[in-house]
Design a protein around this motif. Structure first.
Motif, PDB file in Angstrom:
ATOM      1  N   MET A 176       0.762  -1.232   0.042  1.00 24.69           N
ATOM      2  CA  MET A 176      -0.181  -0.030  -0.048  1.00 24.69           C
ATOM      3  C   MET A 176       0.981   1.137  -0.097  1.00 24.69           C
ATOM      4  SD  MET A 176      -3.235  -0.723   2.480  1.00 24.69           S
ATOM      5  CE  MET A 176      -4.311   0.102   2.126  1.00 24.69           C
ATOM      6  N   ASN A 177       0.558   2.447  -0.649  1.00 25.30           N
ATOM      7  CA  ASN A 177       1.210   3.559  -0.596  1.00 25.30           C
ATOM      8  C   ASN A 177       0.205   4.641  -0.112  1.00 25.30           C
ATOM      9  OD1 ASN A 177      -0.658   4.526  -2.671  1.00 25.30           O
ATOM     10  ND2 ASN A 177       0.623   3.881  -4.229  1.00 25.30           N
ATOM     11  N   LYS A 178       0.620   5.925   0.239  1.00 27.11           N
ATOM     12  CA  LYS A 178      -0.287   7.022   0.631  1.00 27.11           C
ATOM     13  C   LYS A 178      -1.690   7.044  -0.220  1.00 27.11           C
ATOM     14  CE  LYS A 178       2.437   9.286   3.985  1.00 27.11           C
ATOM     15  NZ  LYS A 178       2.002   9.214   5.192  1.00 27.11           N
ATOM     16  N   LEU A 179      -1.547   7.021  -1.371  1.00 25.69           N
ATOM     17  CA  LEU A 179      -2.867   7.230  -2.257  1.00 25.69           C
ATOM     18  C   LEU A 179      -3.739   6.158  -1.829  1.00 25.69           C
ATOM     19  CD1 LEU A 179      -4.357   8.724  -4.235  1.00 25.69           C
ATOM     20  CD2 LEU A 179      -3.302   7.722  -6.004  1.00 25.69           C
ATOM     21  N   ASP A 180      -3.210   4.770  -1.687  1.00 27.52           N
ATOM     22  CA  ASP A 180      -4.042   3.801  -1.381  1.00 27.52           C
ATOM     23  C   ASP A 180      -4.829   3.922   0.069  1.00 27.52           C
ATOM     24  OD1 ASP A 180      -3.266   2.249  -3.710  1.00 27.52           O
ATOM     25  OD2 ASP A 180      -1.616   1.414  -2.766  1.00 27.52           O
ATOM     26  N   VAL A 181      -3.691   4.306   0.917  1.00 22.49           N
ATOM     27  CA  VAL A 181      -4.363   4.428   2.459  1.00 22.49           C
ATOM     28  C   VAL A 181      -5.483   5.531   2.289  1.00 22.49           C
ATOM     29  CG1 VAL A 181      -3.729   4.817   4.720  1.00 22.49           C
ATOM     30  CG2 VAL A 181      -2.547   3.455   3.271  1.00 22.49           C
ATOM     31  N   THR A 182      -5.236   6.632   1.821  1.00 21.88           N
ATOM     32  CA  THR A 182      -6.143   7.835   1.559  1.00 21.88           C
ATOM     33  C   THR A 182      -7.561   7.328   1.022  1.00 21.88           C
ATOM     34  OG1 THR A 182      -4.381   9.383   1.816  1.00 21.88           O
ATOM     35  CG2 THR A 182      -6.553   9.968   0.840  1.00 21.88           C
ATOM     36  N   GLU A 183      -7.333   6.688  -0.150  1.00 21.78           N
ATOM     37  CA  GLU A 183      -8.477   6.202  -0.837  1.00 21.78           C
ATOM     38  C   GLU A 183      -9.451   5.299   0.222  1.00 21.78           C
ATOM     39  OE1 GLU A 183      -7.188   4.837  -4.709  1.00 21.78           O
ATOM     40  OE2 GLU A 183      -7.319   6.590  -5.438  1.00 21.78           O
TER      41      GLU A 183
END
Length: 146
Positions: A1-8
């Motif tokens: 997971m990356n920041k964008l995945d976690v934010t989404e």
């Protein structure tokens, strides 16, 4: 997971569970503004806060390292199209030089920290239309001469 995945994932789960930023912040013991910023990837969480966030929202365990990672604070340099964000750009565009002059007259040559900083968003009910109250509270950092 990356920041964008976690934010989404956070946005999706927040909506699915009908949560508010206020409720999430209360559970993890942080302010709503800071909590929202961290969930949108612009601040890093301590291990304790990341664990509480994962538990409360129902994120996968691999999100913990991402929530704790130091973010690269960058944004699109173009003028935003969202009306609310654009209005904040407008405030700085119209009053930025004024704020600089007034702050420097009161404090001297320097800046307001965005690191040693807090921000609150409040609502004032008003018969002429409710008011948004933004409080920006940053430490003054004088420029040094050497």
């Amino acid at each position: 997971m990356n920041k964008l995945d976690v934010t989404e994932a956070i946005i999706l789960l927040k909506k699915e569970k009908d949560l508010t930023w206020e409720a999430i912040a209360e559970y993890i013991g942080m302010s709503p503004v800071w909590t929202t910023s961290a969930c949108l990837g612009m601040n890093s969480c301590s291990e304790d806060v990341a664990s509480k966030l994962i538990e409360f929202i129902g994120l996968p365990s691999e999100a913990k390292a991402v929530l704790m990672a130091y973010p690269t604070k960058e944004w699109d340099k173009s003028i935003p199209q969202d009306p609310l964000i654009y209005r904040l750009y407008e405030v700085v565009g119209v009053y930025g030089e004024t704020l600089k002059e007034v702050i420097q007259e009161k404090f001297g040559d320097g800046i307001m920290s965005a690191i040693d900083f807090t921000m609150d968003v409040d609502k004032e009910e008003n018969p002429k239309g409710d008011r948004v109250i933004l409080t920006l509270n940053g430490k003054f950092l004088p420029y040094k001469s050497w």
